[in-house]
Design a protein around this motif. Sequence first.
Motif, PDB file in Angstrom:
ATOM      1  N   THR A  54       0.827  -1.201   0.000  1.00 36.73           N
ATOM      2  CA  THR A  54       0.000   0.000   0.000  1.00 36.73           C
ATOM      3  C   THR A  54       0.862   1.253   0.000  1.00 36.73           C
ATOM      4  O   THR A  54       0.599   2.209  -0.742  1.00 36.73           O
ATOM      5  CB  THR A  54      -0.943   0.005   1.219  1.00 36.73           C
ATOM      6  OG1 THR A  54      -1.755  -1.162   1.180  1.00 36.73           O
ATOM      7  CG2 THR A  54      -1.813   1.246   1.234  1.00 36.73           C
TER       8      THR A  54
ATOM      9  N   ALA B  31       2.477   1.596  -3.400  1.00 33.96           N
ATOM     10  CA  ALA B  31       1.508   2.056  -4.395  1.00 33.96           C
ATOM     11  C   ALA B  31       1.216   3.540  -4.230  1.00 33.96           C
ATOM     12  O   ALA B  31       1.019   4.252  -5.214  1.00 33.96           O
ATOM     13  CB  ALA B  31       0.221   1.259  -4.292  1.00 33.96           C
ATOM     14  N   SER B  32       1.200   4.024  -2.984  1.00 27.65           N
ATOM     15  CA  SER B  32       0.923   5.440  -2.774  1.00 27.65           C
ATOM     16  C   SER B  32       2.070   6.309  -3.283  1.00 27.65           C
ATOM     17  O   SER B  32       1.853   7.432  -3.717  1.00 27.65           O
ATOM     18  CB  SER B  32       0.647   5.729  -1.310  1.00 27.65           C
ATOM     19  OG  SER B  32       1.821   5.554  -0.543  1.00 27.65           O
TER      20      SER B  32
ATOM     21  N   SER C  76       3.899   5.468  -5.918  1.00 24.90           N
ATOM     22  CA  SER C  76       3.954   5.341  -7.365  1.00 24.90           C
ATOM     23  C   SER C  76       2.915   6.216  -8.051  1.00 24.90           C
ATOM     24  O   SER C  76       3.008   6.468  -9.240  1.00 24.90           O
ATOM     25  CB  SER C  76       3.763   3.885  -7.786  1.00 24.90           C
ATOM     26  OG  SER C  76       2.450   3.476  -7.514  1.00 24.90           O
TER      27      SER C  76
END
Length: 89
Positions: free
Chosen positions: A81, A84-85, A87
Motif C-alpha cells: 500500500t 503504491a501510494s 507510485s
Amino acid sequence: MPSTKLYAGIYVVLFAFATAQVAFEFVGLLESAYWLAFGAIIVLSLIKALFVAGYYQHLRYEPRSITFVVLSGLITALVLTIAASYSIT
C-alpha cells in the motif's frame, strides 16, 4: 474455549472505543487539536484491531506460527500500500 462473558466484555470495550472515536469528532477535537485527536484515534483503532484479531479471529489461542503468518501478510499488505501510494504521482 473462551466464554460468552469474555466475548460480551470485549464487545463492550470495542463499543466504548468506537464511541470515544466518534466523540473526538463530535466534540470538535479534530478541529482544535488535530494531531492529538488523530493520535488518539489511531491508538484506539490499533487496540480494537488487536482485540478483534486476538479474540474474534481466535489468534490468541492458536500456535504462534499462525500468528506470524497473519502478521507477515499484514506487513506485506502495508508495504504494498505504501509503495503504491508513492507510485501515484
